[in-house]
Design a protein around this motif. Structure first.
Motif, PDB file in Angstrom:
ATOM      1  N   ASN A   1      -1.646   3.839  14.539  1.00 10.02           N
ATOM      2  CA  ASN A   1      -1.569   4.965  13.876  1.00 10.02           C
ATOM      3  C   ASN A   1      -2.122   6.328  14.222  1.00 10.02           C
ATOM      4  O   ASN A   1      -1.438   7.399  14.403  1.00 10.02           O
TER       5      ASN A   1
ATOM      6  N   ASN B   1      -4.795   7.117   6.585  1.00 13.03           N
ATOM      7  CA  ASN B   1      -4.249   7.717   7.483  1.00 13.03           C
ATOM      8  C   ASN B   1      -4.941   9.336   7.671  1.00 13.03           C
ATOM      9  O   ASN B   1      -4.957   9.736   8.629  1.00 13.03           O
TER      10      ASN B   1
ATOM     11  N   TYR C   1       0.862  -1.066  -0.097  1.00 14.24           N
ATOM     12  CA  TYR C   1       0.068  -0.003   0.036  1.00 14.24           C
ATOM     13  C   TYR C   1       0.714   1.415   0.009  1.00 14.24           C
ATOM     14  O   TYR C   1       0.341   2.365  -0.390  1.00 14.24           O
ATOM     15  N   ILE C   2       2.164   1.176   0.083  1.00 19.14           N
ATOM     16  CA  ILE C   2       3.103   2.399  -0.131  1.00 19.14           C
ATOM     17  C   ILE C   2       4.061   1.889  -1.119  1.00 19.14           C
ATOM     18  O   ILE C   2       4.886   1.016  -1.001  1.00 19.14           O
TER      19      ILE C   2
ATOM     20  N   TYR D   1       0.325  -4.406  17.380  1.00 14.83           N
ATOM     21  CA  TYR D   1      -0.906  -4.254  16.890  1.00 14.83           C
ATOM     22  C   TYR D   1      -1.776  -5.412  17.393  1.00 14.83           C
ATOM     23  O   TYR D   1      -1.930  -5.788  18.499  1.00 14.83           O
TER      24      TYR D   1
ATOM     25  N   GLN E   1       9.339   2.805   9.253  1.00 13.05           N
ATOM     26  CA  GLN E   1       8.088   2.865   9.384  1.00 13.05           C
ATOM     27  C   GLN E   1       7.510   3.246  10.809  1.00 13.05           C
ATOM     28  O   GLN E   1       7.901   3.841  11.597  1.00 13.05           O
ATOM     29  N   SER E   2       6.521   2.051  11.330  1.00 13.86           N
ATOM     30  CA  SER E   2       6.190   2.214  12.698  1.00 13.86           C
ATOM     31  C   SER E   2       7.186   2.169  13.784  1.00 13.86           C
ATOM     32  O   SER E   2       6.776   2.515  15.059  1.00 13.86           O
TER      33      SER E   2
ATOM     34  N   GLU F   1       3.918   7.654   0.327  1.00 14.55           N
ATOM     35  CA  GLU F   1       3.097   7.441   1.464  1.00 14.55           C
ATOM     36  C   GLU F   1       1.731   8.275   1.389  1.00 14.55           C
ATOM     37  O   GLU F   1       0.769   8.192   1.553  1.00 14.55           O
TER      38      GLU F   1
ATOM     39  N   TYR G   1       4.167  13.006  10.163  1.00 21.19           N
ATOM     40  CA  TYR G   1       4.096  11.587  10.465  1.00 21.19           C
ATOM     41  C   TYR G   1       4.653  10.704   9.431  1.00 21.19           C
ATOM     42  O   TYR G   1       5.455   9.792   9.630  1.00 21.19           O
TER      43      TYR G   1
ATOM     44  N   CYS H   1       7.767   8.068   9.728  1.00 23.10           N
ATOM     45  CA  CYS H   1       7.908   6.726   9.191  1.00 23.10           C
ATOM     46  C   CYS H   1       8.799   6.373   8.249  1.00 23.10           C
ATOM     47  O   CYS H   1       9.402   5.326   7.885  1.00 23.10           O
TER      48      CYS H   1
ATOM     49  N   PHE I   1      -3.258  -1.820  12.684  1.00 26.18           N
ATOM     50  CA  PHE I   1      -2.653  -0.538  12.991  1.00 26.18           C
ATOM     51  C   PHE I   1      -3.257   0.629  12.628  1.00 26.18           C
ATOM     52  O   PHE I   1      -3.118   1.834  12.970  1.00 26.18           O
TER      53      PHE I   1
ATOM     54  N   GLY J   1       7.505  -2.570  12.046  1.00 27.04           N
ATOM     55  CA  GLY J   1       7.152  -1.543  11.124  1.00 27.04           C
ATOM     56  C   GLY J   1       6.837  -2.291   9.829  1.00 27.04           C
ATOM     57  O   GLY J   1       7.395  -3.465   9.410  1.00 27.04           O
ATOM     58  N   VAL J   2       6.090  -1.678   8.935  1.00 27.14           N
ATOM     59  CA  VAL J   2       5.679  -2.392   7.416  1.00 27.14           C
ATOM     60  C   VAL J   2       6.680  -2.246   6.696  1.00 27.14           C
ATOM     61  O   VAL J   2       6.696  -3.138   5.456  1.00 27.14           O
TER      62      VAL J   2
ATOM     63  N   LYS K   1       7.568   5.201  16.102  1.00 25.26           N
ATOM     64  CA  LYS K   1       6.544   5.555  16.919  1.00 25.26           C
ATOM     65  C   LYS K   1       6.995   5.552  18.249  1.00 25.26           C
ATOM     66  O   LYS K   1       6.610   6.241  19.160  1.00 25.26           O
TER      67      LYS K   1
HETATM   68  N1  GLN Z   1       3.476   4.543   7.894  1.00 26.75           N
HETATM   69  C1  GLN Z   1       2.790   3.179   7.828  1.00 26.75           C
HETATM   70  C2  GLN Z   1       1.234   3.772   8.119  1.00 26.75           C
HETATM   71  O1  GLN Z   1       0.899   4.714   8.562  1.00 26.75           O
HETATM   72  C3  GLN Z   1       3.261   2.754   9.288  1.00 26.75           C
HETATM   73  C4  GLN Z   1       2.536   1.347   9.307  1.00 26.75           C
HETATM   74  C5  GLN Z   1       3.312   0.417  10.163  1.00 26.75           C
HETATM   75  O2  GLN Z   1       4.625   0.411  10.041  1.00 26.75           O
HETATM   76  N2  GLN Z   1       2.669  -0.496  10.755  1.00 26.75           N
HETATM   77  O3  GLN Z   1       0.540   3.167   7.542  1.00 26.75           O
END
Ligand code: GLN
Length: 305
Positions: free
Chosen positions: A113, A165, A26-27, A241, A62-63, A158, A189, A193, A94, A258-259, A66
């Motif tokens: 998120n 998001n 999705y990214i 998650y 990525q996550s 993204e 954000y 990430c 997430f 992280g994704v 956080k």
């Molecule tokens: N940037 C990603 C998102 O917001 C981070 C999600 C993740 O790593 N789980 O969807």
């Protein structure tokens, strides 16, 4: 403990999983990464490092980012942070919107998120140069490493596809849990990430969380031992998650995924470990990464339990 041998054994045993799962799609920018990459770095609190595979290749954290923003937000805002975000595991994806709607704009925890967007909003309210200061903090966690940078094309990629998001940010704003402009919050954000770090760098950055009885002090960002322990507690219960229970059951360490396929985890007062393999399971966590850490705590017979 012979960590070199253990990391080798782990690699042999996780090979059968090397084709399981797919990198996040999705990214779009994440699709450019070699899905078969695998790296791991374990760093002891005394500074000894054990590495294998692509441990020096940078990937999008990525996550995992956080955890760093939470550390900053907790320092800058203190306990009032918890008026705007909970500390309960979400048990949902997430990027879930449903839970946020039902719970009237108060995210379950800072590692999903919705929670991370509120933390981003808090950082924007406190800091004059949020992106610079965030980057500076992460670099300092890595001993002042200036090679750590944002990946602008990742952040843009993204944003262009970040409908969910954006929906979460709008829901938060509707419930008055975002003070700054939504676009500004999303931009910050997505930048956090996009940060590119290697397993070696991530393992170093997580040592202050593992070694929490040492002062956590990086310029403006200081945390008490108790605050660091609490961040670790949140990683333990919320870092994966709707798979946080599974990770706790199989691995038994506080950590964050992280994704981009990375996972960072800590064994308090012993070591930190970062592993990277881009193929993810359905919950968005690295298949080989989770298996590697499960084998690590099984073979060393040490976890927090
Ligand atoms: N940037 C990603 C998102 O917001 C981070 C999600 C993740 O790593 N789980 O969807």
């Amino acid at each position: 403990m012979n960590y070199t041998q253990i990391l080798n054994e782990i690699y042999q045993e996780i090979k059968p999983y090397s084709n399981v799962g797919e990198p996040a799609s999705y990214i779009p920018e994440l699709q450019k990464v070699n899905p078969d990459s695998y790296g791991i770095c374990l760093r002891t609190i005394r500074g000894a490092e054990y590495v294998m595979g692509d441990s020096d290749e940078r990937f999008s954290i990525q996550s995992i980012s956080k955890v760093f923003s939470l550390a900053m937000g907790f320092c800058l805002e203190g306990e009032t942070l918890w008026k705007r975000i909970g500390v309960e595991p979400s048990g949902s994806a997430f990027n879930s919107v449903i839970q946020l709607e039902i719970e009237k704009g108060i995210p379950r925890n800072p590692l999903i998120n919705a929670g991370a967007l509120v933390v981003a909003d808090i950082l924007l309210s406190h800091l004059e140069h949020p992106e610079e200061e965030y980057l500076q903090f992460v670099r300092q966690l890595c001993g002042g490493n200036k090679q750590i940078k944002y990946n602008e094309s990742m952040a843009v990629s993204e944003r262009e596809h970040g409908y969910l998001n954006a929906a979460i940010a709008n829901m938060l704003k509707y419930h008055s849990n975002i003070q700054n402009d939504i676009e500004r919050v999303l931009r910050f954000y997505f930048r956090q990430c996009s940060l590119g770090m290697s397993c070696r760098e991530l393992a170093q950055a997580f040592i202050p969380f593992s070694n929490h009885t040492q002062p956590f002090k990086f310029d403006k960002i200081t945390l008490t031992a108790s605050q660091v322990k609490r961040i670790n507690a949140i990683m333990q219960t919320c870092g994966f998650y709707d798979e946080a229970g599974e990770f706790s059951y199989r691995v038994g360490l506080p950590g964050k995924s992280g994704v981009g396929g990375g996972i960072a985890a800590i064994c308090p007062r012993k070591y930190s470990v970062a592993v990277w393999s881009p193929r993810l399971n359905k919950k968005g966590n690295s298949v080989m990464g989770m298996k590697a850490l499960e084998l690590l705590t099984t073979k060393t017979e040490v976890s927090i339990f």
